[in-house]
Structures are given as C-alpha cells and as structure tokens.
Motif scaffolding. Structure first.
Motif, PDB file in Angstrom:
ATOM      1  N   CYS A  71      51.078  35.568 -31.594  1.00 57.61           N
ATOM      2  CA  CYS A  71      51.844  36.820 -31.592  1.00 57.61           C
ATOM      3  C   CYS A  71      51.717  37.533 -30.247  1.00 57.61           C
ATOM      4  CB  CYS A  71      51.336  37.716 -32.724  1.00 57.61           C
ATOM      5  SG  CYS A  71      52.036  39.371 -32.696  1.00 57.61           S
ATOM      6  N   CYS A  74      49.827  41.008 -30.737  1.00 61.17           N
ATOM      7  CA  CYS A  74      48.366  40.892 -30.909  1.00 61.17           C
ATOM      8  C   CYS A  74      47.682  40.496 -29.597  1.00 61.17           C
ATOM      9  CB  CYS A  74      48.040  39.856 -31.983  1.00 61.17           C
ATOM     10  SG  CYS A  74      48.378  40.425 -33.659  1.00 61.17           S
ATOM     11  N   HIS A 112      48.079  42.624 -37.739  1.00 61.14           N
ATOM     12  CA  HIS A 112      49.262  41.765 -37.665  1.00 61.14           C
ATOM     13  C   HIS A 112      49.966  41.737 -39.018  1.00 61.14           C
ATOM     14  CE1 HIS A 112      51.771  38.427 -36.233  1.00 61.14           C
ATOM     15  NE2 HIS A 112      51.647  37.967 -37.464  1.00 61.14           N
ATOM     16  N   HIS A 157      55.518  40.959 -35.978  1.00 65.93           N
ATOM     17  CA  HIS A 157      54.531  42.061 -36.001  1.00 65.93           C
ATOM     18  C   HIS A 157      55.323  43.380 -35.956  1.00 65.93           C
ATOM     19  CE1 HIS A 157      50.312  43.385 -34.505  1.00 65.93           C
ATOM     20  NE2 HIS A 157      50.989  44.480 -34.861  1.00 65.93           N
TER      21      HIS A 157
HETATM   22 ZN   LIG Z   1      50.594  40.399 -34.198  1.00 62.29          ZN
END
Ligand SMILES: [Zn+2]
Length: 213
Positions: A71, A74, A112, A157
């Motif tokens: 991600c 993240c 997340h 996300h």
């Molecule tokens: Zn994420």
C-alpha cells in the motif's frame, strides 16, 4: 442591518489575483487521452460524448487491495505528512504532482482499511476529523467553499479528498473543481509551502503533530 457585521469580501485573494483570467489555458496533460474523461473529439475536431466501453469484470485490483504490504499510503512515513496523530494522518499533494488548486489535502486513518471496514472507534472519530480538516482549510485566505470527496478507485486505503474552492470563482463550483485543478497552472512553490505551513499549524492547534513548519 447591524453595523457590527464584518464587511463582505470584495477583493480577490492573492491566489485569485494570480490566476490567468481571460487567458487560454494550455495544460500539460491532454485530457482527451484520459480514459475516464467523458468527452472525445471526432475527425473534424468537434467535441462529443465518448461511447461507453464494455465492462471490465472482475475489476483489476486497486493498490493495497491485498493488505498493507504493497500500500502506497501505509509505506509513506509521517515526516512526509502535513499533520499526524495516533490514529489519523493528513497528507498534502505531492509537490511534484501538485496542480493548480488553492489547497488540496487528504485525510487518512493510520490503519489500513477502507471506509466500509473502518473500526468502530475510528468511525466515531471520522466526523469530528472531517470538521477539523474543513475548518483548517476554511481558515486560509480566500476560500469560498471546502469540497469533501471520497472516491477510492485508485487505492484501497481510505483517503478523503478536501479541496478548497477559491472565493469568487463561480466557474469552479461543484463536481468540476477537481477537473479544473488539473487544468489550472501550478501554484508557485512559495505559495504551496506557505499554505501547507498554515494548514499544519491550524490542525496542530487541536492536538497531534505538524510536520511542516
Ligand atoms: Zn494502507
């Protein structure tokens, strides 16, 4: 009418004064090649509505669909954010990707998750956080309205978009503001940095930590 009421804003802001009003815009991106742009040109150069394509099913996965490991949100450290606290982060536009908006920021939970899976505690905080970010943007000079959007077609996300519409620019109202932002020339680095500093300070007033000073 009470004489105590503040005068209405009648002068354009610094941002609006710098807009190329009355000038033909030559954006770097050709919107007609953008696959989600609803308009196309025919052979004579006339604009028409693009024909609908066949559906793509199953849809291709979004970034972060399989979890936090891949991600992009993240992976981004707090130092690259405008403001963070224990559970929430507010991002500014990538300076290299920034477009012509007066201000665009993103509200993201640290965890997340997408909107439908937001844990109950974070869901309770989401409303107050939206109000807090809206107020920070509205405190900037020359903001007519703050638009709040959640699309989520690119990254799994959760990230809410907040975009400030410049006061007086009625052509930029409503759903076309994001499109205008990709057409307007980039704001200067000095203006961009100044806005981010003010936003970070406004957010920090109610707690958390500003990362832009
Ligand atoms: Zn994420």
């Amino acid at each position: 009418m009470s004489t105590d009421e503040p005068d209405p804003v009648v002068q354009p802001s610094e941002y609006v004064s710098d807009l190329p009003i009355g000038v033909e815009l030559k954006p770097k991106v050709d919107h007609f090649t953008w696959d989600v742009f609803p308009f196309a040109k025919d052979d004579e150069g006339r604009v028409r509505i693009r024909r609908l394509d066949q559906p793509v099913l199953p849809e291709p996965p979004r970034n972060g669909e399989d979890g936090p490991r891949d991600c992009v949100i993240c992976a981004k450290p707090d130092e690259k954010y405008l403001w963070t606290d224990e559970h929430w982060r507010v991002a500014y536009q990538d300076p290299e990707e920034r477009r012509g908006s007066l201000a665009t920021v993103f509200l993201e939970p640290r965890v997340h998750t997408d909107l439908g899976d937001l844990p109950a505690e974070r869901a309770l905080e989401l409303g107050p956080m939206i109000v807090r970010v809206e107020r920070a943007l509205a405190s900037l000079e020359g903001v007519g309205r703050v638009h709040v959007n959640r699309w989520g077609d690119g990254v799994a996300h959760l990230h809410l978009w907040f975009t400030a519409r410049p006061a007086g620019m009625l052509q930029l109202r409503g759903t076309f503001l994001p499109l205008w932002n990709s057409l307007l020339p980039r704001v200067t680095t000095q203006y961009f940095d100044g806005v981010n500093m003010k936003l970070a300070a406004a957010l920090e007033k109610d707690g958390g930590r500003a990362h832009v000073r």
